[in-house]
Scaffold this active site. Structure first.
Site, short mmCIF file in Angstrom:
data_model
loop_
_atom_site.label_atom_id
_atom_site.label_comp_id
_atom_site.label_asym_id
_atom_site.label_seq_id
_atom_site.Cartn_x
_atom_site.Cartn_y
_atom_site.Cartn_z
N ARG A 204 0.77 -1.35 0.15
CA ARG A 204 0.05 0.00 0.01
C ARG A 204 0.81 1.17 -0.07
O ARG A 204 0.99 1.87 -0.97
CB ARG A 204 -1.15 -0.14 1.43
CG ARG A 204 -2.12 0.88 1.00
CD ARG A 204 -1.80 2.39 1.82
NE ARG A 204 -1.09 2.29 2.93
CZ ARG A 204 -0.49 3.48 3.46
NH1 ARG A 204 -0.45 4.71 3.01
NH2 ARG A 204 0.02 3.50 4.67
N ASP A 205 1.62 1.39 1.05
CA ASP A 205 2.56 2.80 1.35
C ASP A 205 3.34 2.82 0.15
O ASP A 205 3.81 3.70 -0.37
CB ASP A 205 2.94 2.79 2.54
CG ASP A 205 3.21 4.36 3.00
OD1 ASP A 205 3.19 5.14 2.07
OD2 ASP A 205 3.37 4.56 4.28
N HIS B 118 8.71 6.83 8.47
CA HIS B 118 9.33 6.93 7.27
C HIS B 118 10.76 7.37 7.32
O HIS B 118 11.15 7.95 8.29
CB HIS B 118 8.85 8.11 6.17
CG HIS B 118 7.46 7.59 5.71
ND1 HIS B 118 7.35 7.13 4.30
CD2 HIS B 118 6.25 7.45 6.15
CE1 HIS B 118 6.13 6.73 4.08
NE2 HIS B 118 5.22 6.90 5.22
N CYS C 203 4.49 9.45 0.17
CA CYS C 203 2.91 9.84 -0.01
C CYS C 203 3.02 10.59 -0.87
O CYS C 203 3.63 11.60 -1.15
CB CYS C 203 2.48 10.30 1.38
SG CYS C 203 0.88 10.95 1.25
N ASN D 78 9.37 4.01 3.44
CA ASN D 78 9.21 3.70 4.98
C ASN D 78 10.47 3.01 5.28
O ASN D 78 11.34 2.54 4.50
CB ASN D 78 7.95 2.52 5.19
CG ASN D 78 6.73 3.25 4.90
OD1 ASN D 78 6.44 3.45 3.53
ND2 ASN D 78 6.01 3.74 5.72
P1 HMG Z 1 -12.97 14.30 -2.70
O1 HMG Z 1 -12.79 14.77 -3.98
O2 HMG Z 1 -13.37 15.61 -1.56
O3 HMG Z 1 -14.59 13.43 -2.53
O4 HMG Z 1 -11.79 13.44 -2.11
P2 HMG Z 1 -16.02 13.78 -2.50
O5 HMG Z 1 -16.40 13.39 -1.26
O6 HMG Z 1 -16.15 15.19 -2.83
O7 HMG Z 1 -16.66 13.08 -3.73
C1 HMG Z 1 -16.25 13.41 -5.16
C2 HMG Z 1 -16.50 12.16 -5.81
O8 HMG Z 1 -15.50 11.12 -5.79
C3 HMG Z 1 -17.76 11.65 -5.93
O9 HMG Z 1 -18.24 11.28 -7.12
C4 HMG Z 1 -17.31 10.20 -5.26
O10 HMG Z 1 -18.44 9.26 -4.92
C5 HMG Z 1 -15.95 9.98 -5.65
P3 HMG Z 1 -19.34 11.82 -7.99
O11 HMG Z 1 -20.64 11.87 -7.16
O12 HMG Z 1 -18.77 13.10 -8.38
O13 HMG Z 1 -19.49 10.81 -9.17
N1 HMG Z 1 -15.51 9.25 -4.22
C6 HMG Z 1 -14.89 7.97 -4.52
N2 HMG Z 1 -14.88 7.05 -5.36
C7 HMG Z 1 -14.15 5.95 -5.21
N3 HMG Z 1 -13.58 5.61 -3.70
C8 HMG Z 1 -13.77 6.60 -2.88
C9 HMG Z 1 -14.29 7.69 -3.17
N4 HMG Z 1 -14.47 8.81 -2.40
C10 HMG Z 1 -15.05 9.63 -3.03
N5 HMG Z 1 -13.20 6.33 -1.63
C11 HMG Z 1 -11.08 11.78 -0.80
C12 HMG Z 1 -11.82 12.95 -0.85
C13 HMG Z 1 -10.81 11.54 0.79
C14 HMG Z 1 -12.12 10.73 -1.23
C15 HMG Z 1 -9.71 11.90 -1.50
O14 HMG Z 1 -9.16 13.18 -0.95
C16 HMG Z 1 -8.70 10.65 -1.43
O15 HMG Z 1 -9.07 9.85 -2.00
N6 HMG Z 1 -7.61 10.92 -0.61
C17 HMG Z 1 -6.76 9.80 -0.44
C18 HMG Z 1 -5.46 10.28 -0.55
C19 HMG Z 1 -4.43 9.18 -0.28
O16 HMG Z 1 -4.80 7.99 -0.40
N7 HMG Z 1 -2.99 9.56 0.33
C20 HMG Z 1 -2.30 8.51 0.61
C21 HMG Z 1 -2.59 7.66 1.85
S1 HMG Z 1 -2.45 8.49 3.30
C22 HMG Z 1 -0.78 8.01 3.77
O17 HMG Z 1 0.08 7.61 2.94
C23 HMG Z 1 -0.16 8.51 4.84
C24 HMG Z 1 0.00 7.02 5.79
O18 HMG Z 1 1.16 6.24 5.17
C25 HMG Z 1 0.68 7.38 7.19
C26 HMG Z 1 1.72 8.35 7.15
O19 HMG Z 1 2.90 8.24 6.60
O20 HMG Z 1 1.73 9.38 8.04
C27 HMG Z 1 -1.14 6.19 6.02
MG MG Z 2 3.35 6.28 5.26
#
Ligand code: HMG
Ligand code: MG
Length: 313
Positions: A29-30, A224, A255, A264
């Site tokens: 995933r990450d 990380h 990320c 990581n």
């Molecule tokens: P948004 O654009 O604000 O979503 O994104 P929305 O709620 O306004 O919805 C807009 C459209 O997207 C809608 O479709 C939803 O159905 C669709 P429409 O009605 O316009 O046709 N939609 C989705 N479709 C599929 N799957 C979904 C989904 N959600 C909405 N889940 C959102 C908000 C949170 C979805 C977006 O910002 C996002 O996906 N962010 C994820 C970013 C990410 O994955 N980052 C990496 C992971 S975090 C990380 O790596 C850190 C970690 O490792 C820890 C660390 O290192 O600190 C965990």
């Molecule tokens: Mg991470």
């Protein structure tokens, strides 16, 4: 190969450490969310299978996030459908919102993780929400997931520093973490998203969490390795009684919404240290290093893990 077998460290048990550590493997995933190219689903599936074969029992498999936001993981349904699930292995996935939960439930997942931010800037960049709005997004996810019998982990990102906001007060991180646990999450993983923490900060944050009533037993650490501090920080966390450590095979990771984030903590580097100190991991380092070397070949560049490089050149 020198005069002795350098495939494993010499054992010298150290004081004040847990007997066993759970490694929460985040490579699929990450690690893969940050690759330039989209890795074919068959490669991801083989990667996960080989990680399980190496003895890792918690494999964070993918994310049910918006496919436009993280195209590298847009194949989450296909991946789950093709997964060769093994007894005793957990396959958690990241879920940000109810749409993601619907997809995860349809795919038959049993463990999810929500991922909050300790800072306003990163909440907006990573979740398109303010710091306060993130709770409204997670609350129904956690409640529904629990009602469905799922286990829910919570991450907090930017626990030790944020590229836009600078230093992050430990008290704020502790408040965010406590709030996510209050929602019903069973574990809190403390993310050093950009890899800037040093061990004193880890101690300070764990102290602040204790003030909020959060025990070490529900904590995990997610470092990380940008500044080469991940192992030192992990050792500090272990000495504080934390027994779940996130790591990524071969040191993949980052990320896409935090530009200064690099890989990581490498799982091999962690296993080398733990085995050397007499802490059980259940991981076969040889198989794991083979897996990371194989994946590095598929990705077309060497693994950043020091141990993989030492063992596999
Ligand atoms: P948004 O654009 O604000 O979503 O994104 P929305 O709620 O306004 O919805 C807009 C459209 O997207 C809608 O479709 C939803 O159905 C669709 P429409 O009605 O316009 O046709 N939609 C989705 N479709 C599929 N799957 C979904 C989904 N959600 C909405 N889940 C959102 C908000 C949170 C979805 C977006 O910002 C996002 O996906 N962010 C994820 C970013 C990410 O994955 N980052 C990496 C992971 S975090 C990380 O790596 C850190 C970690 O490792 C820890 C660390 O290192 O600190 C965990
Ligand atoms: Mg991470």
């Amino acid at each position: 190969m020198g005069a002795r077998d350098v495939g494993l460290p010499d054992r010298a048990p150290a004081e004040g450490l847990p007997d066993r550590v759970t490694i929460w493997e985040v490579g699929a995933r990450d690690g893969l969310q940050n690759e330039q190219a989209v890795v074919p689903v068959e490669v991801k599936l083989e990667f996960l299978d080989r990680l399980a074969d190496a003895g890792l029992d918690t494999l964070e498999a993918t994310s049910f996030v918006h496919p436009g936001w993280v195209p590298q993981l847009a194949d989450a349904e296909e991946l789950l459908a093709g997964l060769r699930r093994r007894d005793g292995v957990r396959y958690p996935v990241l879920v940000p919102n109810e749409r993601g939960l619907d997809r995860a439930l349809a795919a038959g997942v049993e463990h999810i993780a929500v991922f909050g931010s300790a800072t306003e800037a990163f909440a907006r960049r990573n979740l398109n929400r303010s710091l306060d709005e993130q709770y409204a997004m997670f609350e129904p996810v956690v409640t529904r997931a629990r009602a469905e019998g799922l286990d829910v982990r919570a991450y907090v990102s930017m626990c030790f520093g944020d590229p836009w906001e600078g230093p992050v007060p430990a008290a704020r991180v502790a408040a965010v973490g406590a709030r996510l646990l209050d929602m019903g999450c069973s574990q809190l993983s403390l993310g050093d998203t950009i890899g800037v923490a040093t061990p004193g900060q880890v101690e300070a944050l764990v102290r602040e969490l204790a003030v909020e009533g959060v025990e070490q037993s529900v904590l995990a650490v997610h470092f990380h390795d940008t500044y080469g501090q991940a192992l030192a920080n992990t050792l500090a966390a272990l000495r504080l009684g934390i027994t779940t450590v996130d790591a990524s095979a071969g040191g993949l990771g980052g990320c896409p919404y935090a530009e200064s984030a690099t890989g990581n903590l490498a799982t091999e580097d962690l296993v080398w240290m733990l085995e050397g100190m007499g802490v059980e991991t259940g991981v076969d380092l040889d198989k794991l290093a083979d897996t990371s070397a194989w994946l590095a070949g598929r990705l077309g560049r060497p693994s950043p893990s020091r141990v993989v490089r030492a063992l596999r050149g």
